[in-house]
Design a protein around this motif. Structure first.
Motif, PDB file in Angstrom:
ATOM      1  N   ALA A  95       0.856  -1.173   0.000  1.00 53.02           N
ATOM      2  CA  ALA A  95       0.000   0.000   0.000  1.00 53.02           C
ATOM      3  C   ALA A  95       0.893   1.223   0.000  1.00 53.02           C
ATOM      4  O   ALA A  95       2.080   1.110   0.258  1.00 53.02           O
ATOM      5  CB  ALA A  95      -0.868  -0.030   1.243  1.00 53.02           C
ATOM      6  N   PRO A  96       0.329   2.394  -0.301  1.00 48.04           N
ATOM      7  CA  PRO A  96       1.148   3.597  -0.191  1.00 48.04           C
ATOM      8  C   PRO A  96       1.640   3.734   1.241  1.00 48.04           C
ATOM      9  O   PRO A  96       1.023   3.195   2.159  1.00 48.04           O
ATOM     10  CB  PRO A  96       0.185   4.722  -0.557  1.00 48.04           C
ATOM     11  CG  PRO A  96      -1.175   4.144  -0.443  1.00 48.04           C
ATOM     12  CD  PRO A  96      -1.041   2.691  -0.688  1.00 48.04           C
ATOM     13  N   PRO A  97       2.738   4.447   1.450  1.00 45.98           N
ATOM     14  CA  PRO A  97       3.303   4.511   2.801  1.00 45.98           C
ATOM     15  C   PRO A  97       2.304   5.029   3.825  1.00 45.98           C
ATOM     16  O   PRO A  97       1.440   5.839   3.509  1.00 45.98           O
ATOM     17  CB  PRO A  97       4.475   5.480   2.645  1.00 45.98           C
ATOM     18  CG  PRO A  97       4.476   5.957   1.253  1.00 45.98           C
ATOM     19  CD  PRO A  97       3.506   5.179   0.470  1.00 45.98           C
ATOM     20  N   LEU A  98       2.430   4.519   5.023  1.00 47.05           N
ATOM     21  CA  LEU A  98       1.583   5.008   6.104  1.00 47.05           C
ATOM     22  C   LEU A  98       1.982   6.437   6.415  1.00 47.05           C
ATOM     23  O   LEU A  98       3.162   6.752   6.467  1.00 47.05           O
ATOM     24  CB  LEU A  98       1.836   4.207   7.386  1.00 47.05           C
ATOM     25  CG  LEU A  98       1.098   2.916   7.644  1.00 47.05           C
ATOM     26  CD1 LEU A  98       1.897   1.787   7.041  1.00 47.05           C
ATOM     27  CD2 LEU A  98       0.964   2.704   9.126  1.00 47.05           C
ATOM     28  N   TYR A 151       0.329  -1.988   8.125  1.00 52.58           N
ATOM     29  CA  TYR A 151      -0.764  -1.198   7.579  1.00 52.58           C
ATOM     30  C   TYR A 151      -2.077  -1.649   8.218  1.00 52.58           C
ATOM     31  O   TYR A 151      -2.302  -2.843   8.370  1.00 52.58           O
ATOM     32  CB  TYR A 151      -0.819  -1.399   6.072  1.00 52.58           C
ATOM     33  CG  TYR A 151      -1.415  -0.221   5.372  1.00 52.58           C
ATOM     34  CD1 TYR A 151      -0.627   0.877   5.062  1.00 52.58           C
ATOM     35  CD2 TYR A 151      -2.761  -0.185   5.066  1.00 52.58           C
ATOM     36  CE1 TYR A 151      -1.176   1.978   4.447  1.00 52.58           C
ATOM     37  CE2 TYR A 151      -3.313   0.921   4.446  1.00 52.58           C
ATOM     38  CZ  TYR A 151      -2.521   1.998   4.140  1.00 52.58           C
ATOM     39  OH  TYR A 151      -3.072   3.082   3.548  1.00 52.58           O
ATOM     40  N   PRO A 152      -2.939  -0.706   8.619  1.00 49.51           N
ATOM     41  CA  PRO A 152      -4.173  -1.131   9.276  1.00 49.51           C
ATOM     42  C   PRO A 152      -5.106  -1.825   8.297  1.00 49.51           C
ATOM     43  O   PRO A 152      -5.089  -1.526   7.106  1.00 49.51           O
ATOM     44  CB  PRO A 152      -4.794   0.180   9.755  1.00 49.51           C
ATOM     45  CG  PRO A 152      -4.265   1.207   8.824  1.00 49.51           C
ATOM     46  CD  PRO A 152      -2.878   0.756   8.446  1.00 49.51           C
ATOM     47  N   GLY A 153      -5.874  -2.750   8.815  1.00 49.65           N
ATOM     48  CA  GLY A 153      -6.908  -3.362   7.991  1.00 49.65           C
ATOM     49  C   GLY A 153      -6.444  -4.527   7.138  1.00 49.65           C
ATOM     50  O   GLY A 153      -7.263  -5.187   6.518  1.00 49.65           O
TER      51      GLY A 153
ATOM     52  N   GLU B 188      -9.953  -0.833  12.473  1.00 50.89           N
ATOM     53  CA  GLU B 188      -8.771  -0.682  11.627  1.00 50.89           C
ATOM     54  C   GLU B 188      -9.128  -0.301  10.194  1.00 50.89           C
ATOM     55  O   GLU B 188      -8.374   0.391   9.525  1.00 50.89           O
ATOM     56  CB  GLU B 188      -7.971  -1.986  11.600  1.00 50.89           C
ATOM     57  CG  GLU B 188      -7.115  -2.153  12.820  1.00 50.89           C
ATOM     58  CD  GLU B 188      -6.163  -3.331  12.674  1.00 50.89           C
ATOM     59  OE1 GLU B 188      -6.070  -3.889  11.566  1.00 50.89           O
ATOM     60  OE2 GLU B 188      -5.518  -3.661  13.668  1.00 50.89           O
ATOM     61  N   ARG B 189     -10.286  -0.778   9.758  1.00 49.64           N
ATOM     62  CA  ARG B 189     -10.689  -0.438   8.390  1.00 49.64           C
ATOM     63  C   ARG B 189     -10.903   1.063   8.265  1.00 49.64           C
ATOM     64  O   ARG B 189     -10.647   1.645   7.220  1.00 49.64           O
ATOM     65  CB  ARG B 189     -11.983  -1.169   7.997  1.00 49.64           C
ATOM     66  CG  ARG B 189     -11.899  -2.682   8.048  1.00 49.64           C
ATOM     67  CD  ARG B 189     -11.401  -3.321   6.779  1.00 49.64           C
ATOM     68  NE  ARG B 189     -12.201  -3.005   5.603  1.00 49.64           N
ATOM     69  CZ  ARG B 189     -11.744  -3.143   4.369  1.00 49.64           C
ATOM     70  NH1 ARG B 189     -10.527  -3.579   4.156  1.00 49.64           N
ATOM     71  NH2 ARG B 189     -12.509  -2.852   3.347  1.00 49.64           N
ATOM     72  N   GLU B 195      -6.835   7.075   5.714  1.00 43.97           N
ATOM     73  CA  GLU B 195      -5.547   7.222   5.028  1.00 43.97           C
ATOM     74  C   GLU B 195      -5.758   7.380   3.518  1.00 43.97           C
ATOM     75  O   GLU B 195      -5.219   8.271   2.886  1.00 43.97           O
ATOM     76  CB  GLU B 195      -4.718   5.968   5.337  1.00 43.97           C
ATOM     77  CG  GLU B 195      -3.279   6.080   4.979  1.00 43.97           C
ATOM     78  CD  GLU B 195      -2.419   6.608   6.107  1.00 43.97           C
ATOM     79  OE1 GLU B 195      -2.978   7.146   7.084  1.00 43.97           O
ATOM     80  OE2 GLU B 195      -1.193   6.514   5.997  1.00 43.97           O
TER      81      GLU B 195
END
Lengths: 438, 223
Positions: A95-98, A151-153, B188-189, B195
């Motif tokens: 994913a793109p950076p946090l 990364y979340p999720g 978290e989602r 983001e």
């Protein structure tokens, strides 16, 4: 599905196809949210169905390289899990950076403190992308740490994403759903494990302690006090990745040395620990100035059950290979045959599996093996090509091979590839060779 | 059973604060599953006079509005207490706002999810109490956008850039909706949604391929 009149050939056209699919999927989401605004009954299933259908339509129109692999595999069920695993490694979740605020939030959630107050300095920009997160450099009391943040999720989406591709996989691979489920379960459970950093910490700690006696291997220490389910802190290791390392033109001696370290590391895990770092990806190794090899990222670890171990490694034993009765029994126990196979099919498959065993076991059959030999790898690919043209295999809908084989094969393929890139000659004497009667 | 006079029950010692009223109101709604029937009845449960309510609010509606306003203000206070906040870029500030807002919202989740059934519905939108902090939020968003323009993160475009703040408000409502429906562990989602949404919006507000397209189009037409 719409009829297809021409095969898109040029790179641009292929790219356009993917863009179209991307746009369509985007459109599906918009459609979903737009409909959802008026009709709360609309389910996600509809969305998933739309998505997988569009992906499938696009893929099946592309006859180029993108689908070559998948198509080859659709004909060769035995190779399927391998590609399946590669397609659905964590890399696809890149994913793109946090953003830094999210990093701060994650720290606050697990430690109740911001990264700035936990460490003396904490670099705001990530220095590396990990497969499902990123790595930040941090310093405390003069010591340098690598802090990996997830990364979340990701953990949440693993299962739903696999469900999403399943109908498409079933159609494309023309495989029995039940058989596919077996592999999906294996892959899913590994992917979910990879999102659990607490588990990774425990395993890294165990395996690195058990392998500590192999001189030349360097493992970072892990720090539970700075780690949690989504944050993993370890020593910062300096070193070069494979590509950079090869660019420095290391001597053959150095290549052999590094290659041998890799080989010994894997051989020891397979046969002594029976627990293996199942992700021999170039990014997980660091070649260091002093000739040592740094090993990082124990996210994907496969434990080898005894009953599988005994059968699988019997195939390295020359006596077993020479004895048709024992070999047949072994193949049988590794689920290479299906109850519905006709005698003719059994015969064809038996010959193919013999050839495969011989080919893949070749490095083990001599004292040393030169992995820089590209002709060996060409033979493997040619054999794969050959398999894909055998009619009996094309028509069979059963999956063949144990679920445990997925990650073990992947590990060996990965290892062979690394050694090939290194161009190393290896003393392939192995710790393990299971006797015929075991 | 009730032997005391009403007066003896009154907490005459201290005036009730607006915060106490809000907290009690939220608790009442959650425990009873509905709004109190009247201010009188509500104040009775507190053993207070009805008139004390009007010292702070003139209706339940204005109290509900103040709940949202309070959440917004608490978020800003929290943000500004973080040292690192001032050093953030506009994009990071907005991200930080969303994350902090969601953190604060968590304390009110049941209330928000419950009242959303009647006050966040699209047909009830115009009179929804959530609009209470729209204006102050727009001011805040505007300040971020101006900051972004100064730092070249955001590009000024005719008409559009005057309305960026309103788009950010819509994004905020999207985040709220997403969070209310979010069933993932630790929401978290929602973090991922924030983001992605903020990255997308700042990428769009920044220099994009669209600007080049428009520029090229203008060039062709002007000859």
């Amino acid at each position: 599905m719409k009829e297809q009149n021409s095969i898109p050939t040029s790179k641009v056209e292929r790219a356009t196809k993917f863009v179209q699919t991307g746009a369509k999927i985007g459109g599906n989401y918009i459609k979903y949210y737009a409909k959802k605004a008026f009709d709360s009954e609309l389910t996600k299933e509809q969305l998933h169905e739309d998505n997988s259908k569009d992906v499938y339509d696009t893929l099946s129109q592309l006859k180029g390289s993108a689908l070559k692999v998948a198509q080859m595999l659709s004909q060769d069920k035995n190779m399927l899990p391998q590609a399946y695993v590669d397609k659905f490694t964590m890399a696809q979740y890149s994913a793109p950076p946090l953003s830094y605020p999210l990093v701060v939030k994650t720290f606050q959630k697990y430690f109740g403190k911001s990264p700035d107050s936990l460490f003396d300095t904490f670099e705001r920009n990530a220095s590396n992308a990990a497969s499902i997160g990123q790595v930040h450099k941090a310093i405390k009391d003069g010591k340098v740490y690598a802090v990996k943040i997830q990364y979340p999720g990701v953990a949440e989406s693993v299962s739903s994403d696999l469900k999403l591709v399943k109908p498409f996989a079933v159609r494309l691979l023309n495989m029995k759903e039940k058989d596919l489920d077996m592999y999906m379960d294996e892959v899913e459970s590994k992917l979910i494990e990879e999102t659990d950093y607490e588990l990774e910490l425990r395993r890294s700690d165990e395996i690195s302690k058990q392998c500590a006696h192999i001189t030349g291997l360097v493992f970072p220490a892990y720090y539970p006090e700075y780690s949690s389910k989504r944050i993993l802190t370890m020593d910062w290791l300096d070193g070069l990745h494979m590509k950079e390392f090869l660019a420095t033109n290391p001597s053959q001696e150095v290549r052999n040395h590094i290659g041998q370290l890799l080989w010994d590391f894997y051989d020891f895990q397979m046969h002594q620990l029976r627990t293996v770092h199942a992700d021999p990806h170039p990014g997980n190794f660091l070649m260091r100035k002093d000739g040592t090899l740094g090993v990082i990222d124990f996210g994907c670890v496969k434990e080898i059950p005894d009953e599988f171990y005994n059968e699988y490694f019997k195939l390295l034993n020359k006596e077993v290979i020479a004895d048709k009765t024992i070999l047949l029994e072994t193949f049988e126990r590794l689920n290479f045959f299906d109850a519905e196979d006709t005698p003719k099919q059994r015969e064809i498959f038996f010959d193919l599996f013999c050839e495969m065993t011989r080919l893949l076991g070749l490095p083990f059959h001599a004292e040393t093996f030169d992995f820089s030999d590209d002709s060996y790898f060409t033979k493997i690919y040619e054999f794969g090509e050959h398999i894909s043209n055998v009619k009996e295999i094309k028509d069979a809908r059963q999956a063949r091979g144990s679920r445990h084989g997925i990650y073990i094969n992947r590990t060996y393929f990965g290892l062979y590839n690394l050694l090939n890139q290194l161009g190393a000659t290896i003393r392939t004497k192995s710790y393990g060779e299971v006797p015929a009667e075991a | 059973m009730e032997t005391h006079t009403e007066e003896s029950h009154q907490h005459t010692s201290e005036a009730i604060s607006a915060k106490q009223l809000r907290d009690t109101f939220i608790e009442y709604v959650l425990m009873n599953g509905k709004l109190p029937q009247s201010v009188f009845q509500f104040m009775k449960t507190l053993n207070r006079r009805e008139s004390e309510f009007y010292d702070h609010y003139n209706s339940f509606k204005s109290l509900e509005k103040d709940v949202w306003m309070g959440i917004f203000e608490e978020t800003l206070t929290k943000l500004k207490s973080e040292e690192v906040y001032e050093s953030y870029s506009a994009r990071e500030k907005l991200l930080s706002f969303y994350y902090t807002w969601i953190e604060v919202l968590k304390n009110y989740r049941s209330y928000i999810v419950h009242t959303s059934k009647f006050s966040l519905r699209p047909d009830n939108w115009m009179s929804s109490p959530i609009k209470a902090f729209r204006e102050p939020f727009l001011t805040y968003a505007k300040s971020l956008i101006n900051e972004g323009i100064e730092k070249n993160e955001v590009v000024k475009r005719p008409y559009l850039s005057d309305n960026y703040d309103k788009l950010v408000w819509m994004q905020l409502m999207f985040v709220l909706k997403f969070w209310m429906d979010d069933e993932s562990r630790g929401f978290e989602r929602t973090d991922a949604a924030i983001e992605k949404a903020v990255n997308l919006s700042f990428d769009l507000m920044g220099n994009t391929v669209l600007d080049s397209v428009v520029d090229f189009g203008k060039f062709l037409f002007q000859k």
